[in-house]
Motif scaffolding. Structure first.
Motif, PDB file in Angstrom:
ATOM      1  N   LYS A 173       0.829  -1.207   0.000  1.00 30.60           N
ATOM      2  CA  LYS A 173       0.000   0.000   0.000  1.00 30.60           C
ATOM      3  C   LYS A 173       0.861   1.253   0.000  1.00 30.60           C
ATOM      4  CE  LYS A 173      -3.838   2.319   0.289  1.00 30.60           C
ATOM      5  NZ  LYS A 173      -4.739   2.399  -0.869  1.00 30.60           N
ATOM      6  N   ILE A 174       1.936   1.242   0.785  1.00 35.58           N
ATOM      7  CA  ILE A 174       2.820   2.400   0.874  1.00 35.58           C
ATOM      8  C   ILE A 174       3.636   2.562  -0.411  1.00 35.58           C
ATOM      9  CG2 ILE A 174       4.791   3.382   2.112  1.00 35.58           C
ATOM     10  CD1 ILE A 174       3.737   1.966   4.641  1.00 35.58           C
ATOM     11  N   LEU A 175       4.209   1.472  -0.916  1.00 33.92           N
ATOM     12  CA  LEU A 175       5.058   1.535  -2.108  1.00 33.92           C
ATOM     13  C   LEU A 175       4.281   1.928  -3.363  1.00 33.92           C
ATOM     14  CD1 LEU A 175       7.266  -1.629  -1.467  1.00 33.92           C
ATOM     15  CD2 LEU A 175       8.091   0.731  -1.643  1.00 33.92           C
ATOM     16  N   MET A 176       3.016   1.487  -3.460  1.00 37.26           N
ATOM     17  CA  MET A 176       2.235   1.771  -4.655  1.00 37.26           C
ATOM     18  C   MET A 176       1.878   3.241  -4.804  1.00 37.26           C
ATOM     19  SD  MET A 176       1.941  -0.687  -6.737  1.00 37.26           S
ATOM     20  CE  MET A 176       0.697   0.096  -7.755  1.00 37.26           C
ATOM     21  N   LYS A 177       2.203   4.039  -3.792  1.00 37.61           N
ATOM     22  CA  LYS A 177       2.019   5.485  -3.917  1.00 37.61           C
ATOM     23  C   LYS A 177       3.130   6.109  -4.747  1.00 37.61           C
ATOM     24  CE  LYS A 177      -0.321   5.968   0.571  1.00 37.61           C
ATOM     25  NZ  LYS A 177      -0.257   6.568   1.942  1.00 37.61           N
ATOM     26  N   SER A 178       4.253   5.369  -4.912  1.00 36.65           N
ATOM     27  CA  SER A 178       5.426   5.931  -5.570  1.00 36.65           C
ATOM     28  C   SER A 178       5.941   5.118  -6.743  1.00 36.65           C
ATOM     29  CB  SER A 178       6.561   6.093  -4.540  1.00 36.65           C
ATOM     30  OG  SER A 178       6.146   6.846  -3.428  1.00 36.65           O
ATOM     31  N   VAL A 179       5.532   3.865  -6.873  1.00 37.44           N
ATOM     32  CA  VAL A 179       5.988   3.014  -7.974  1.00 37.44           C
ATOM     33  C   VAL A 179       4.784   2.419  -8.687  1.00 37.44           C
ATOM     34  CG1 VAL A 179       8.131   2.458  -6.752  1.00 37.44           C
ATOM     35  CG2 VAL A 179       6.183   0.922  -6.551  1.00 37.44           C
ATOM     36  N   THR A 180       4.999   1.884  -9.881  1.00 41.62           N
ATOM     37  CA  THR A 180       3.917   1.264 -10.633  1.00 41.62           C
ATOM     38  C   THR A 180       3.814  -0.213 -10.269  1.00 41.62           C
ATOM     39  OG1 THR A 180       5.303   0.592 -12.505  1.00 41.62           O
ATOM     40  CG2 THR A 180       4.387   2.832 -12.546  1.00 41.62           C
ATOM     41  N   SER A 181       2.706  -0.841 -10.655  1.00 33.44           N
ATOM     42  CA  SER A 181       2.520  -2.262 -10.373  1.00 33.44           C
ATOM     43  C   SER A 181       3.576  -3.103 -11.086  1.00 33.44           C
ATOM     44  CB  SER A 181       1.109  -2.712 -10.781  1.00 33.44           C
ATOM     45  OG  SER A 181       0.872  -2.470 -12.153  1.00 33.44           O
ATOM     46  N   SER A 182       3.955  -2.705 -12.310  1.00 32.49           N
ATOM     47  CA  SER A 182       4.989  -3.432 -13.054  1.00 32.49           C
ATOM     48  C   SER A 182       6.334  -3.352 -12.355  1.00 32.49           C
ATOM     49  CB  SER A 182       5.118  -2.869 -14.473  1.00 32.49           C
ATOM     50  OG  SER A 182       3.957  -3.103 -15.230  1.00 32.49           O
ATOM     51  N   GLN A 183       6.688  -2.157 -11.864  1.00 31.06           N
ATOM     52  CA  GLN A 183       7.961  -1.983 -11.172  1.00 31.06           C
ATOM     53  C   GLN A 183       8.010  -2.800  -9.879  1.00 31.06           C
ATOM     54  OE1 GLN A 183       7.821   2.300 -10.855  1.00 31.06           O
ATOM     55  NE2 GLN A 183       9.270   2.578 -12.549  1.00 31.06           N
ATOM     56  N   LEU A 184       6.950  -2.732  -9.105  1.00 36.03           N
ATOM     57  CA  LEU A 184       6.933  -3.460  -7.838  1.00 36.03           C
ATOM     58  C   LEU A 184       7.004  -4.964  -8.062  1.00 36.03           C
ATOM     59  CD1 LEU A 184       6.712  -3.528  -4.799  1.00 36.03           C
ATOM     60  CD2 LEU A 184       4.227  -3.299  -4.997  1.00 36.03           C
ATOM     61  N   GLN A 185       6.216  -5.466  -9.012  1.00 42.71           N
ATOM     62  CA  GLN A 185       6.186  -6.907  -9.239  1.00 42.71           C
ATOM     63  C   GLN A 185       7.525  -7.423  -9.765  1.00 42.71           C
ATOM     64  OE1 GLN A 185       3.183  -8.499 -12.051  1.00 42.71           O
ATOM     65  NE2 GLN A 185       2.721  -9.972 -10.452  1.00 42.71           N
ATOM     66  N   TYR A 186       8.130  -6.701 -10.697  1.00 41.65           N
ATOM     67  CA  TYR A 186       9.387  -7.161 -11.291  1.00 41.65           C
ATOM     68  C   TYR A 186      10.515  -7.187 -10.256  1.00 41.65           C
ATOM     69  CZ  TYR A 186      13.670  -7.175 -14.062  1.00 41.65           C
ATOM     70  OH  TYR A 186      14.908  -7.476 -14.558  1.00 41.65           O
ATOM     71  N   TRP A 187      10.716  -6.077  -9.555  1.00 42.81           N
ATOM     72  CA  TRP A 187      11.857  -5.981  -8.655  1.00 42.81           C
ATOM     73  C   TRP A 187      11.691  -6.852  -7.415  1.00 42.81           C
ATOM     74  CZ3 TRP A 187      16.255  -4.386 -10.389  1.00 42.81           C
ATOM     75  CH2 TRP A 187      16.287  -3.499 -11.452  1.00 42.81           C
ATOM     76  N   TYR A 188      10.488  -6.942  -6.915  1.00 46.86           N
ATOM     77  CA  TYR A 188      10.321  -7.777  -5.716  1.00 46.86           C
ATOM     78  C   TYR A 188      10.467  -9.252  -6.061  1.00 46.86           C
ATOM     79  CZ  TYR A 188       5.984 -10.459  -4.589  1.00 46.86           C
ATOM     80  OH  TYR A 188       5.019 -11.414  -4.444  1.00 46.86           O
ATOM     81  N   MET A 189      10.060  -9.666  -7.269  1.00 48.15           N
ATOM     82  CA  MET A 189      10.251 -11.050  -7.691  1.00 48.15           C
ATOM     83  C   MET A 189      11.735 -11.350  -7.926  1.00 48.15           C
ATOM     84  SD  MET A 189       7.519 -12.771  -7.588  1.00 48.15           S
ATOM     85  CE  MET A 189       8.271 -14.188  -8.368  1.00 48.15           C
ATOM     86  N   LEU A 190      12.470 -10.376  -8.470  1.00 46.79           N
ATOM     87  CA  LEU A 190      13.906 -10.563  -8.694  1.00 46.79           C
ATOM     88  C   LEU A 190      14.642 -10.730  -7.367  1.00 46.79           C
ATOM     89  CD1 LEU A 190      16.447 -10.626 -10.430  1.00 46.79           C
ATOM     90  CD2 LEU A 190      16.451  -8.111 -10.384  1.00 46.79           C
ATOM     91  N   GLY A 237      -3.036   0.540  -5.743  1.00 47.50           N
ATOM     92  CA  GLY A 237      -2.744   1.835  -6.330  1.00 47.50           C
ATOM     93  C   GLY A 237      -3.973   2.697  -6.575  1.00 47.50           C
ATOM     94  N   MET A 238      -5.159   2.130  -6.376  1.00 48.74           N
ATOM     95  CA  MET A 238      -6.392   2.874  -6.631  1.00 48.74           C
ATOM     96  C   MET A 238      -6.762   3.763  -5.446  1.00 48.74           C
ATOM     97  SD  MET A 238      -8.902   0.254  -8.667  1.00 48.74           S
ATOM     98  CE  MET A 238      -8.634  -0.071 -10.407  1.00 48.74           C
ATOM     99  N   GLU A 239      -7.202   4.940  -5.759  1.00 44.81           N
ATOM    100  CA  GLU A 239      -7.615   5.887  -4.736  1.00 44.81           C
ATOM    101  C   GLU A 239      -8.825   5.336  -3.972  1.00 44.81           C
ATOM    102  OE1 GLU A 239      -9.161  10.538  -4.393  1.00 44.81           O
ATOM    103  OE2 GLU A 239      -8.543   9.692  -6.322  1.00 44.81           O
ATOM    104  N   GLY A 240      -8.781   5.454  -2.675  1.00 48.71           N
ATOM    105  CA  GLY A 240      -9.908   5.016  -1.859  1.00 48.71           C
ATOM    106  C   GLY A 240      -9.759   3.619  -1.298  1.00 48.71           C
ATOM    107  N   SER A 241      -8.804   2.835  -1.802  1.00 50.42           N
ATOM    108  CA  SER A 241      -8.621   1.478  -1.276  1.00 50.42           C
ATOM    109  C   SER A 241      -8.029   1.559   0.126  1.00 50.42           C
ATOM    110  CB  SER A 241      -7.701   0.671  -2.196  1.00 50.42           C
ATOM    111  OG  SER A 241      -6.434   1.261  -2.304  1.00 50.42           O
TER     112      SER A 241
END
Length: 289
Positions: A173-190, A237-241
């Motif tokens: 929730k915190i990271l998705m305020k600053s990175v995209t879903s593609s960036q988070l998924q790729y780097w955390y999986m690596l 990343g959606m507002e209100g979640s």
């Protein structure tokens, strides 16, 4: 427009929850012919290969966020290690309901860190979740079947896995305020793949690579994992979640695990476990109001 976005993130989290329930069943199936570490390393490697075509969208990330994504990956590294060891040694129906305890941890983290405020309905729902988990504790004492018995150490591992998964959800929730879903998924999986490779090297774990890669359940689990995580990252990343509400919805998949325990693994006391789950799911539905 706001309502539409709100409805969309709820649907995405619901999709994640149902796939998560199916994944617990698939984990149990995969562990029949492969060890915990074999499943983890091949599962992670396959999932990373699947997202490689999207790697171009993961570039350009601010280096300062890579540290926190690496921390998230380490949290998941431990969560999966504990969770897989627990699910390998306990009935899937018990694990499926016990896994709902992450609601408590995520709610507390959401309140403490994100300063979210619980409504009266969410408080009532949370109390029902606690009641259902308390009832579940009786399951271990009810069964006369030795195969249904669960050693305390594996219950502790399952709970620790829930706590770490809740922490990971908060970081999403915190990271998705600053990175995209593609960036988070790729780097955390690596990073996750590197952590498991390092663990295998240090522990000198024996991996039967050929048989593990032939385990079709691991392949299926990897595809479902990518789909579910992408849905969850987009929802975050959606507002209100809200973390507290999202955590409640995620637990909808527990019914999949319980029913699989009956029809696939022939486990006992399913009616009582369904009652525990019904109490918890009632709390979830009330909490979402």
């Amino acid at each position: 427009m706001q309502t539409g976005r709100f409805d969309m993130w709820i649907l995405l989290v619901l999709l994640y929850g149902l796939i998560k329930g199916a994944r617990e069943v698939i984990k149990k199936k995969a562990l029949i012919s492969s060890t915990v570490m074999e499943v983890l390393i091949v599962y992670t490697a396959l999932a990373f290969v699947i997202i490689l075509p999207d790697s171009k969208n993961a570039m350009g990330i601010n280096p300062s966020f890579l540290f926190w994504i690496a921390i998230k990956s380490f949290v998941i590294f431990l969560a999966w290690l504990f969770g897989f060891k627990a699910i390998d040694k306990m009935p899937i129906s018990i694990y499926g309901v016990l896994d709902l305890s992450r609601v408590l941890f995520s709610t507390l983290l959401g309140l403490a860190v994100l300063k979210e405020v619980l409504s009266v309905y969410q408080i009532a729902g949370l109390l029902l979740v606690c009641l259902g988990l308390f009832m579940l504790n009786r399951t271990r004492k009810m069964s006369s079947n030795k195969a249904e018995g669960v050693e305390t150490v594996y219950v502790v591992l399952a709970i620790l896995s829930c706590l770490l998964n809740a922490l990971s959800g908060l970081m999403d929730k915190i990271l998705m305020k600053s990175v995209t879903s593609s960036q988070l998924q790729y780097w955390y999986m690596l990073f996750l793949l590197l952590f498991y490779m390092l663990y295998i090297f240090i522990a000198k774990a024996k991996i039967r690579w050929k048989s593990a890669f032939k385990n079709g359940w691991i392949w299926l689990m990897s595809f479902l994992f990518i789909i579910a995580d992408r849905a969850l990252f987009i929802a975050n990343g959606m507002e209100g979640s809200k973390v507290t509400v999202m955590t409640l919805i995620k637990q909808s998949g527990c019914l999949v695990a319980i029913l699989a325990g009956k029809f696939l693994f022939k486990e006992k006391n399913i009616a009582y476990k369904l009652l525990c789950a019904a109490v918890i799911l009632t709390g979830i539905m009330i909490g979402v109001i």
